[in-house]
Design an enzyme around this catalytic site. Structure first.
Site, mmCIF file in Angstrom:
data_model
loop_
_atom_site.group_PDB
_atom_site.id
_atom_site.type_symbol
_atom_site.label_atom_id
_atom_site.label_comp_id
_atom_site.label_asym_id
_atom_site.label_seq_id
_atom_site.Cartn_x
_atom_site.Cartn_y
_atom_site.Cartn_z
ATOM 1 N N ALA A 204 19.464 -6.010 -15.469
ATOM 2 C CA ALA A 204 19.380 -5.142 -14.215
ATOM 3 C C ALA A 204 18.662 -3.754 -14.464
ATOM 4 C CB ALA A 204 20.936 -4.994 -14.090
ATOM 5 N N ASP A 205 19.071 -3.258 -15.800
ATOM 6 C CA ASP A 205 18.241 -1.911 -15.686
ATOM 7 C C ASP A 205 17.037 -1.935 -15.965
ATOM 8 O OD1 ASP A 205 18.821 -2.950 -18.472
ATOM 9 O OD2 ASP A 205 19.827 -1.205 -18.910
ATOM 10 N N CYS A 206 16.454 -3.256 -16.660
ATOM 11 C CA CYS A 206 14.998 -3.278 -16.759
ATOM 12 C C CYS A 206 14.385 -3.613 -15.404
ATOM 13 C CB CYS A 206 14.805 -4.392 -17.795
ATOM 14 S SG CYS A 206 15.459 -4.465 -19.393
#
Ligand code: LAN
Length: 721
Positions: free
Chosen positions: A454-456
């Protein structure tokens, strides 16, 4: 004293210098793939040599191809020197390569599987691994769970075995010291469960000494709260092949080396050991998460079941597990999600299909993707690299630089990397294999690796938006591809408003009672994290700025829910606990950056309290520093020396929040300038990444990326002054 020595281990002179000619190692990059190759002296290719030297320069302190730069007297000069150095390290395919070592339990998996499957470790690699382990042996003769840890039975036993497999004789002084350390703790029997697994594979230990790994768990009905599919993906993908090997009761045939290892490591003769009594034994040096009563009960039942497991049921379970393993291999081009399941999957493939199988050959080809030739020797990276993560951050750091137009080439190349690393499809039949959609997401490392985070995805999307809308590239990503990323992010948000890592949270927190790792904390399910939530909503905010009409309501709702989640987990001291970087400075930076992006200001109480928290921890020299004990103890642990990376995170947060006392920020900036090296680089200090509370991991590019970013922000904010 002890802790300071371990914290500064990376800064000390190496015990053992290079055993191969480091000038001949070249780093070949291809669409993010990093493979180190030792060139023949005669076939030195200048192009690849320069690229390789660049990529390794900051790790090989003795390769000084970068000249000293004019001394920096202002933050703007320091910034320009910093970019001058680091910009040159960009690889031909547009990313930044780096050392992603840290955990000390990865090479043993490599060595054991290479040994059992009779694969040859090349001579230069063998020498450099030995050098690495020599450099990382602690003063008391053992090895820890990560490079800055004190000795553990886990690290010592497994790295001892690695050295022996790689040809170091038992009477070598390094081996004798390690054995003495272990002998004082009753030998290797109290090794944690993952160690027991590897020892059993190598036939130094009996499967009777392991608690049942109960492969049948996958056959439970899907609604069952403890179904394998609900586990955190990193846990699931390691548990499944482990349970397969266990179910097969595979053990390497005893040969001379294995017999010797039994004699060297076991306190008694193999046949005389009461194996069942060893199952729950864990050395106190190793224990981080003790077994819960629920796990003890569960194990009791599984161990009884193990004695009467119906054949047909076991076979069905093993067949299904194997099919899921195959899907993981194929979806990840045989790289696998991480180095642990990579090596176990490779072993499974060899057991099931034999050494000549084409799938096994494909596995062998991808082992090198994990090997990194570092300043201290050869190691196995924690993933096949941190390519996307580092690149996306650097793009964001550079865009804040007032002189960004000068770096158009860098942006354009980085954009090409963002382009080729976005995952463009869902894997075939992914749901059947417990996988979620991947189309539109970004991975942590490379597209071939096949898992999105998700954060990538958030950081990748932000970077792609920047390149596109500031006209910094000739080949921006199409709108459709940005929409895919947004669709994916909208689908990954948990009902809490938070974001987990690679998938939505699938199980209850009670699952944690069954954490059997003994050495890690919070691994059973994918939790909501401040970092993942912040990156995801920041990306959505940025996206909405350029595309106000695309799924407008849903995007706004997701942003608000994410912000509410972040404020809800602020700690009473004003901080946020980071889970993937060390530690409260990292978490607090993510939280502040996210909240301010959503519209919070210093006038909001939560931002004010967060700034107060940071300022309270500033050192007299203007810097900040936290040790990894912040992560293991879950409370702020001040580093005796200010750290460049912690300082940059704190500064980025304070500047984002428009912290009113400029003197605080200025002192921090001065600290960063003071620590900068003459060639524009910054020194490698203490380790700054973490996972599962108890294991640290190196982010070697952070020492460049974050100071550059902080100096950019400072420079931009002070242009008018
Ligand atoms: C990583 C690396 C990246 C990291 C971030 C993207 C930084 C984070 O924000 C979310 C979690 C994630 C994806 C992450 C999860 C755990 C990983 C994969 C690692 C820390 C790298 C190594 C670690 C992995 C579990 C180590 C292998 C060992 C096992 C215990 C299986």
């Amino acid at each position: 004293q002890g802790i300071l020595a371990s914290l500064t281990r990376q800064e000390q002179p190496q015990r053992q210098g290079p055993l191969t000619d480091l000038n001949r190692w070249s780093l070949e990059v291809d669409q993010g793939r990093q493979v180190s190759i030792l060139q023949k002296a005669s076939s030195r290719n200048i192009g690849s040599l320069v690229c390789q030297l660049c990529a390794h320069a900051s790790h090989f302190a003795w390769i000084s191809i970068f000249p000293d730069l004019p001394a920096a007297s202002t933050p703007a000069d320091a910034l320009s020197n910093g970019i001058n150095f680091f910009g040159n390290l960009q690889t031909a395919d547009g990313h930044w390569a780096g050392d992603y070592g840290g955990p000390m339990f990865l090479l043993p998996g490599f060595a054991i599987v290479m040994y059992v499957t009779k694969q040859v470790v090349s001579e230069p690699l063998r020498l450099e691994i030995i050098r690495y382990l020599t450099n990382l042996q602690t003063d008391d003769g053992g090895w820890g769970i990560h490079i800055e840890s004190t000795s553990t039975v886990f690290g010592t036993t497994l790295n001892y075995i690695t050295m022996r497999i790689l040809g170091i004789p038992a009477d070598d002084e390094r081996m004798e010291r390690a054995r003495a350390w272990l002998a004082a703790r009753g030998g290797c029997l109290a090794i944690p469960s993952w160690g027991k697994f590897w020892l059993a594979v190598l036939n130094i230990y009996s499967w009777d000494g392991c608690n049942s790994l109960f492969p049948e768990m996958v056959l439970l009905p899907n609604w069952f709260p403890l179904h394998t599919r609900r586990m955190w993906c990193y846990c699931r993908t390691v548990y499944m092949p482990m349970s397969w090997v266990y179910g097969m009761k595979f053990q390497a045939p005893v040969d001379a080396l294995i017999q010797n290892l039994r004699d060297e490591l076991l306190p008694q003769r193999f046949d005389e050991i009461d194996w069942a009594c060893q199952r729950n034994k864990v050395a106190e040096e190793d224990l981080y998460t003790p077994h819960s009563w629920a796990l003890r009960f569960f194990y009791g039942a599984c161990n009884i079941y193990e004695r009467m497991a119906p054949r047909w049921f076991r076979t069905r379970a093993l067949n299904w597990v194997y099919e899921v393993l195959q899907s993981e291999d194929e979806f990840t081009h045989y790289i696998c999600i991480g180095p642990v399941n990579k090596m176990i999957n490779m072993l499974c493939c060899w057991i099931q299909e034999g050494p000549r199988a084409s799938r096994f050959k494909k596995h062998c080809e991808r082992v090198n993707d994990y090997i990194w030739i570092g300043r201290d020797g050869a190691k196995m990276n924690g993933t096949n690299g941190s390519q996307l993560w580092d690149t996306a951050f650097l793009v964001q750091g550079l865009i804040e630089t007032p002189m960004r137009e000068e770096f158009k080439v860098v942006f354009d190349r980085a954009n090409k990397f963002l382009d080729l690393s976005q995952i463009r499809h869902n894997h075939p039949n992914y749901e059947k294999y417990y996988r979620d959609a991947t189309q539109g997401g970004w991975p942590f490392s490379t597209r071939d690796m096949g898992w999105i985070v998700a954060d990538c995805t958030g950081e990748g999307l932000k970077a792609a938006l920047i390149c596109k809308h500031f006209n910094l590239t000739d080949s921006p990503l199409s709108d459709a591809r940005l929409y895919d990323a947004v669709d994916l992010l909208l689908g990954m948000q948990n009902p809490t408003g938070g974001y987990a890592t690679c998938e939505k949270t699938r199980g209850s927190t009670l699952f944690e009672w069954f954490n059997a790792s003994e050495v890690f904390g919070e691994i059973m399910i994918d939790y909501d994290y401040v970092e993942c939530t912040s990156s995801s909503i920041q990306a959505l905010v940025k996206f909405q700025l350029y595309y106000p009409n695309y799924r407008a309501q849903e995007v706004s709702r997701a942003i608000q829910a994410g912000a509410r989640f972040i404020t809800s987990i602020q700690r009473s001291d004003g901080s946020w606990e980071g889970m993937w970087g060390i530690c409260f400075t990292y978490g607090t930076w993510f939280a502040i950056d996210g909240l301010v992006e959503v519209g919070f200001t210093y006038q909001d109480e939560s931002i004010r309290r967060a700034c107060d928290f940071l300022v309270k921890h500033q050192h007299d020299d203007g810097g900040w520093g936290e040790t990894f004990l912040s992560c293991t103890t879950r409370s702020y642990n001040d580093h005796p020396h200010s750290q460049v990376v912690n300082t940059a995170w704190a500064l980025l947060a304070l500047m984002k929040a428009d912290y009113p006392n400029q003197a605080v920020v200025e002192r921090g900036i001065q600290f960063l300038m003071k620590r900068q090296l003459a060639n524009g680089d910054w020194p490698q200090e203490s380790i700054c990444g973490v996972f599962n509370k108890n294991c640290m991991i190196s982010y070697s590019n952070f020492k460049n990326i974050f100071p550059i970013w902080a100096l950019s922000r400072y420079h931009a904010q002070h242009l008018d002054h």
